[in-house]
Enzyme design. Structure first.
Site, mmCIF file in Angstrom:
data_model
loop_
_atom_site.group_PDB
_atom_site.id
_atom_site.type_symbol
_atom_site.label_atom_id
_atom_site.label_comp_id
_atom_site.label_asym_id
_atom_site.label_seq_id
_atom_site.Cartn_x
_atom_site.Cartn_y
_atom_site.Cartn_z
ATOM 1 C CB CYS A 89 34.639 32.933 27.609
ATOM 2 S SG CYS A 89 35.743 31.566 26.738
ATOM 3 C CG HIS A 110 37.547 33.902 31.542
ATOM 4 N ND1 HIS A 110 36.248 33.802 31.758
ATOM 5 C CD2 HIS A 110 38.148 33.018 30.414
ATOM 6 C CE1 HIS A 110 35.900 32.767 30.841
ATOM 7 N NE2 HIS A 110 36.983 32.504 30.075
#
Length: 512
Positions: free
Chosen positions: A343, A440
């Site tokens: 991310c 994630h």
């Protein structure tokens, strides 16, 4: 039974409120009750994507799992995600509203109470028992006006309160008795009992302490809860919990250091680190020595550097450079080491990160680490989605969620790390040693986790290798370890807290 409510507040932050609520939720759910968790206001950069398309604190998502229900935005209607020393992104019922300064937020709380009560009413209509978690400390009398997180909320819905203190931090008698001293008499009367958490050693040594607190406060002693190592499998609520967890990991993995030197994975601890429960499966893996590198210290020698999620990519990137970690990471990669970004960490690995709308602060553009041929442009809109796919090279299944602002493009995206529904995602450098992804949870499935570790550590992490075999008792998905830990926690609380008394303390909320 009609809907009941019980609120768990703490003498301070990180006393174990979130974990206790999760364990109680699992215990009462196993008794056949419809239990739902609720936290009016949370402050955390460890967030989760809900199945209704919003975001809430990771702790409330864990508590929903403990109840066996999907996470909902109503479980945490107000989420503050810190973006600096005094400012935070304000998320209301799962959606970003604005960035607020701490002083300005105090005047906003009264305006937010209707949204909080609406979410609470929605949950109460579907539950036998709503377990409410307070935020921070019950004794923050300077924040009592228009409070929506602790006693202010409890007063509006007429919720009885159980107060939790942490004996492992020291001063638990003073913190519990002192809470009664500083809060108003009316608020003190709302507290019906107390729990002392994280006892280490002989519990009989604190019997007099429990009696002293009860006599001085008039509150009912509800339990002395011994420390339970299994809870470290659960996602950490905030970065302070992460520090403690990884300190334990260092102690836990010392035995491994004597055996063929396990894989050393270093994680730079940046100020706005977010969604760091991505690291939990690595923490559980016996062949991995996970090291959290603190600011002011050089990055230690390792096999893999992971840049995890960040709530503020640009400011964390600036910190990375201030610490001279950028040069160390570049040297590590140049000398044959591996680097991975997740991310915000993925965004940092590219050539540039631009913020044309001032999403994270001042409008501008900055140079990234230049380890991937990609560029990122931050946007106003946030991607919040659950995703499934497979590793592009090995084909191992991956599943998780995306939670980010911005779009990333560039030549290295043509060599994706993952395929999501046959669409490429992430990027891999030409030499195969630098990877990035927005997913994630990429380490949750053990086959995928070991495939990625095998890229770094070789045959020992492949299916017939020593370190793969060393974790033979680990489940196929780390989520299953979380489930086992929740059951162990529920069993633990059944033994050390009188749950029947707790249920008797719960009352029908006002106005519902």
């Amino acid at each position: 039974m009609s809907t009941r409510v019980l609120m768990v507040q703490g003498t301070g932050s990180s006393v174990g409120k979130s974990t206790l609520v999760a364990g109680l939720a699992r215990a009462f759910t196993r008794r056949g009750l419809r239990v739902l968790p609720f936290k009016p206001q949370n402050m955390s950069n460890n967030a989760a994507v809900t199945w209704d398309g919003g975001e809430i604190g990771r702790a409330q998502a864990l508590q929903a799992r403990a109840c066996g229900v999907p996470a909902s935005v109503d479980m945490n209607p107000v989420l503050l995600k810190p973006q600096g020393e005094t400012g935070a992104q304000l998320v209301v019922r799962g959606r970003i509203e604005e960035t607020v300064q701490a002083r300005d937020y105090q005047s906003r709380k009264a305006i937010l109470m209707p949204a909080v009560l609406q979410s609470f009413a929605t949950l109460a209509a579907k539950a036998d028992l709503v377990l409410v978690e307070g935020a921070g400390s019950a004794s923050e009398v300077n924040l009592r006006a228009h409070d929506i997180a602790n006693m202010g909320f409890a007063e509006v819905v007429n919720a009885p309160v159980v107060l939790v203190g942490d004996i492992d931090r020291g001063g638990v008698i003073a913190s519990l008795v002192g809470t009664q001293v500083v809060i108003s008499q009316k608020d003190a009367q709302r507290i019906k009992g107390f729990i002392v958490n994280r006892m280490r050693g002989d519990p009989t040594l604190f019997a007099d302490g429990m009696q002293f607190i009860a006599e001085r406060t008039g509150w009912q002693p509800l339990g002395l809860v011994p420390d339970l190592p299994e809870v470290r499998t659960l996602p950490a609520e905030d970065a302070a919990d992460l520090d403690e967890k990884l300190a334990h990991a260092v102690r836990h993995s010392k035995a491994n250091l004597d055996q063929n030197a396990p894989l050393r994975v270093v994680v730079p601890h940046l100020p706005m680190i977010a969604n760091f429960d991505d690291l939990d499966p690595l923490y559980a893996e016996p062949g991995v020595h996970l090291i959290l590198s603190k600011r002011g210290e050089p990055l230690p020698e390792c096999d893999l550097i992971i840049l995890p999620g960040s709530k503020a990519t640009l400011s964390d990137l600036a910190c990375l450079k201030e610490q001279k970690w950028d040069k160390q990471i570049a040297e590590h990669a140049a000398n044959g080491g591996y680097v991975m970004g997740i991310c915000g960490g993925y965004q940092m690995l590219g050539a540039t990160v631009a913020d044309p709308y001032g999403t994270e602060g001042a409008v501008g553009q900055t140079a990234g680490l230049g380890l991937l041929k990609i560029d990122t442009v931050l946007s106003r809109d946030k991607s919040l989605e659950h995703k499934e796919g497979k590793l592009a090279a090995e084909g191992s299944k991956v599943a998780g969620y995306e939670m980010h602002v911005g779009q990333t493009t560039g030549a290295d995206c043509q060599s994706p790390l993952i395929y999501m529904d046959n669409h490429p995602e992430g990027a891999v450098s030409a030499n195969g040693r630098v990877w990035g992804t927005y997913l994630h949870g990429i380490f949750n499935h053990r086959a995928a986790r070991m495939a990625l570790l095998a890229r770094v550590g070789g045959a020992a992490f492949q299916p017939d290798g020593i370190w793969y075999a060393a974790g033979a008792d680990l489940p196929a998905q780390h989520d299953q370890s979380v489930e086992q830990a929740l059951d162990a926690l529920a069993n633990h609380l059944e033994q050390h807290i009188d749950l029947d008394v707790l249920l008797q303390l719960a009352t029908v909320p006002a106005g519902i």
